[in-house]
Write an enzyme that holds these catalytic residues in place. Sequence first.
Site, mmCIF file in Angstrom:
data_model
loop_
_atom_site.group_PDB
_atom_site.id
_atom_site.type_symbol
_atom_site.label_atom_id
_atom_site.label_comp_id
_atom_site.label_asym_id
_atom_site.label_seq_id
_atom_site.Cartn_x
_atom_site.Cartn_y
_atom_site.Cartn_z
ATOM 1 N N TYR A 43 -34.012 32.111 51.891
ATOM 2 C CA TYR A 43 -34.071 30.698 52.275
ATOM 3 C C TYR A 43 -32.690 30.032 52.235
ATOM 4 O O TYR A 43 -32.511 28.948 52.793
ATOM 5 C CB TYR A 43 -35.005 29.909 51.340
ATOM 6 C CG TYR A 43 -36.438 30.347 51.325
ATOM 7 C CD1 TYR A 43 -36.940 31.304 52.205
ATOM 8 C CD2 TYR A 43 -37.317 29.803 50.393
ATOM 9 C CE1 TYR A 43 -38.274 31.702 52.151
ATOM 10 C CE2 TYR A 43 -38.648 30.191 50.335
ATOM 11 C CZ TYR A 43 -39.116 31.149 51.203
ATOM 12 O OH TYR A 43 -40.437 31.535 51.140
ATOM 13 N N HIS A 103 -39.599 40.676 48.365
ATOM 14 C CA HIS A 103 -40.044 39.809 49.453
ATOM 15 C C HIS A 103 -40.730 40.567 50.592
ATOM 16 O O HIS A 103 -41.820 40.194 51.023
ATOM 17 C CB HIS A 103 -38.842 39.023 49.984
ATOM 18 C CG HIS A 103 -39.203 37.743 50.656
ATOM 19 N ND1 HIS A 103 -38.276 36.749 50.913
ATOM 20 C CD2 HIS A 103 -40.384 37.273 51.136
ATOM 21 C CE1 HIS A 103 -38.871 35.729 51.509
ATOM 22 N NE2 HIS A 103 -40.137 36.033 51.659
#
Length: 270
Positions: A43, A103
């Site tokens: 992010y 992730h």
Amino acid sequence: MPRDSFPRIGLGTYSDDDREQWTDNVRTALEVGYRHIDTAQVYENEEYVGQGLHSSDVDREDVFLSTKTVHHDVPPDPEQVPEAIDGCLERLGVDAVDLCYVHWPTGIYDHETILSAFDDAYEAGKIRNVGLSNFTPELLEEAREILDAPIFAHQVEMHPLLPQEELVAYARKHDHWLVAYSPLARGEVFDIPEIRQVAEKHDASPAQISLAWLLSHDPVAVIPKASSREHAAQNLAAREIDLDDDDLELLDSIDRRRRLIDPDYGPWNR
């Protein structure tokens, strides 16, 4: 933090731009009552999330902080995995995170190298809990064979258009949380007739009904985004909505299916 005290509504912090907004957004969310903040290496906002956390009046130990490391685009070098974890901690400005996820188990993801490094970080106290994100049941089984640390949570896209029944059942069987990202299907739930009908009945928004529907599933938690104080408060209020059997039957009858986060490298596409 014990499993049973995991805050079931957290703040998701993904955005395509204006990453600096998350300093104010995180601080505001904590003021409103959030105690669970979710971010990720990819992010590129961990620095700002950390600033929001540290500038808040809420004590760090009262906040469940989670992040994610990405390994599908780096070689499975044993040294790079702990470096990735340490990088997350450094950017967040903390000695440890409450939860760190792998992730994406894709591309050149090497489960033995990566999960062994997560075990080491868990033993060292840098990661208080280990999580996985975007895994299939088969990959979850593989991970369980490698990990010494218990799997605390599995984070996946989940909403009324993608109920994830198999993964909910798997989480229940193996006693870990299923954390729903994109819980509002990027706004698509707003126009679903069944959701709007239940929302009118409860004098609530379609977003709140979607969150309440997710929270009706054990053991599911949700991490919606919120970019304003009002939005953050509305999300938290979804905890107070008590859906009855008729509501759940109607919502479960939605027959549209849509996966919003569907990259070619998603393990379900292999």
